[in-house]
Design a protein around this motif. Sequence first.
Motif, PDB file in Angstrom:
ATOM      1  N   ARG A 125     -88.396 -47.276  95.913  1.00  0.00           N
ATOM      2  CA  ARG A 125     -88.461 -45.853  95.570  1.00  0.00           C
ATOM      3  C   ARG A 125     -89.902 -45.411  95.319  1.00  0.00           C
ATOM      4  O   ARG A 125     -90.303 -44.302  95.675  1.00  0.00           O
ATOM      5  CB  ARG A 125     -87.606 -45.579  94.329  1.00  0.00           C
ATOM      6  N   ALA A 167     -77.984 -42.605  95.323  1.00  0.00           N
ATOM      7  CA  ALA A 167     -78.019 -42.443  96.780  1.00  0.00           C
ATOM      8  C   ALA A 167     -78.653 -41.113  97.160  1.00  0.00           C
ATOM      9  O   ALA A 167     -79.462 -41.035  98.095  1.00  0.00           O
ATOM     10  CB  ALA A 167     -76.607 -42.550  97.356  1.00  0.00           C
ATOM     11  N   ALA A 168     -78.315 -40.067  96.415  1.00  0.00           N
ATOM     12  CA  ALA A 168     -78.893 -38.748  96.702  1.00  0.00           C
ATOM     13  C   ALA A 168     -80.395 -38.738  96.456  1.00  0.00           C
ATOM     14  O   ALA A 168     -81.159 -38.112  97.206  1.00  0.00           O
ATOM     15  CB  ALA A 168     -78.206 -37.686  95.839  1.00  0.00           C
ATOM     16  N   GLU A 171     -81.996 -40.451  99.398  1.00  0.00           N
ATOM     17  CA  GLU A 171     -81.936 -39.585 100.573  1.00  0.00           C
ATOM     18  C   GLU A 171     -82.955 -38.459 100.470  1.00  0.00           C
ATOM     19  O   GLU A 171     -83.597 -38.086 101.467  1.00  0.00           O
ATOM     20  CB  GLU A 171     -80.528 -39.019 100.728  1.00  0.00           C
ATOM     21  N   GLY A 174     -86.220 -39.273 101.769  1.00  0.00           N
ATOM     22  CA  GLY A 174     -86.255 -39.616 103.185  1.00  0.00           C
ATOM     23  C   GLY A 174     -85.951 -41.071 103.467  1.00  0.00           C
ATOM     24  O   GLY A 174     -86.192 -41.561 104.580  1.00  0.00           O
ATOM     25  N   PRO A 176     -83.406 -44.363 103.981  1.00  0.00           N
ATOM     26  CA  PRO A 176     -82.119 -44.476 104.674  1.00  0.00           C
ATOM     27  C   PRO A 176     -80.955 -44.797 103.740  1.00  0.00           C
ATOM     28  O   PRO A 176     -81.022 -45.718 102.922  1.00  0.00           O
ATOM     29  CB  PRO A 176     -82.357 -45.617 105.669  1.00  0.00           C
ATOM     30  N   THR A 177     -79.895 -44.030 103.854  1.00  0.00           N
ATOM     31  CA  THR A 177     -78.653 -44.277 103.130  1.00  0.00           C
ATOM     32  C   THR A 177     -77.481 -44.048 104.087  1.00  0.00           C
ATOM     33  O   THR A 177     -77.616 -43.378 105.108  1.00  0.00           O
ATOM     34  CB  THR A 177     -78.497 -43.328 101.925  1.00  0.00           C
ATOM     35  N   ARG A 178     -76.345 -44.628 103.722  1.00  0.00           N
ATOM     36  CA  ARG A 178     -75.101 -44.359 104.447  1.00  0.00           C
ATOM     37  C   ARG A 178     -74.039 -44.165 103.381  1.00  0.00           C
ATOM     38  O   ARG A 178     -73.491 -45.125 102.860  1.00  0.00           O
ATOM     39  CB  ARG A 178     -74.760 -45.519 105.376  1.00  0.00           C
ATOM     40  N   ARG A 180     -72.959 -44.023  99.929  1.00  0.00           N
ATOM     41  CA  ARG A 180     -73.532 -44.592  98.709  1.00  0.00           C
ATOM     42  C   ARG A 180     -74.214 -45.930  98.965  1.00  0.00           C
ATOM     43  O   ARG A 180     -74.627 -46.608  98.011  1.00  0.00           O
ATOM     44  CB  ARG A 180     -72.423 -44.763  97.665  1.00  0.00           C
ATOM     45  N   LEU A 182     -77.298 -48.214 100.185  1.00  0.00           N
ATOM     46  CA  LEU A 182     -78.734 -48.196 100.456  1.00  0.00           C
ATOM     47  C   LEU A 182     -79.080 -49.261 101.483  1.00  0.00           C
ATOM     48  O   LEU A 182     -78.473 -50.340 101.509  1.00  0.00           O
ATOM     49  CB  LEU A 182     -79.530 -48.472  99.178  1.00  0.00           C
TER      50      LEU A 182
END
Length: 234
Positions: A125, A167-168, A171, A174, A176-178, A180, A182
Amino acid sequence: MIRFPELETLGLVTAAFTDKSDGDCSLSTGGEAARRRACSRLGMDFEALVCGQQVHGVTVAEVDAADKGRGGSVWSEGLPDTDGLITRRAALPLAVLAADCVPVFLYDPERRAGGVIHAGREGVRQGIAAAAVEAMRLRFDCRAANIHVVIGPSAGPCCYEVSPEMAAAFEALGLPTRGRMLDLWAANRAQLEGAGVPGEQVAVSGQCTICSGAYHSYRAAPETGRNIGLFMLR
């Protein structure tokens, strides 16, 4: 133990990551025996092993001869608040500990410099992979285009589920998440490429510590031990 020929064939003595069969390598009294065995197996001097006091931050420290042995036996003697170690000193072993966080190994064969970082969720992060590339540029005059990287075993996108809020937040950065889930592998890769490392020079081991069963995993068993990523220049 897994080794990474992607870097070792370029001139490193060691780029490796232990697994459960190597024992619990935690920076505790009980973990010292396992760390010693791992170093012995790789031809490393355990008494010279350098570790940081990992805090899930972005500090990347240059390690030299004066740091020999710091933190290898006793956590409190490690480099304070440090999640990344880089060096140009040959035969000086470096290590990071992980149990789902990502060990990232970097090497510049032109400048004969490199190191290993602990890039978990918080480190990603905050951009520790890019910070490591920048530290190598500043300390060793490395060019990002010459750096080769291996992203080692860690929590994979198949299993690493976080809260909707986390997750938000990823995201929004920028990353990558799908849903919830990571993807720390892709996130580290994106940050490395954003820092100028060519994509073809970034290898991903693709092994998930949570579901593979081969590695210590905090998500799979909170009372688990630790794996250790080991790095040493020729």
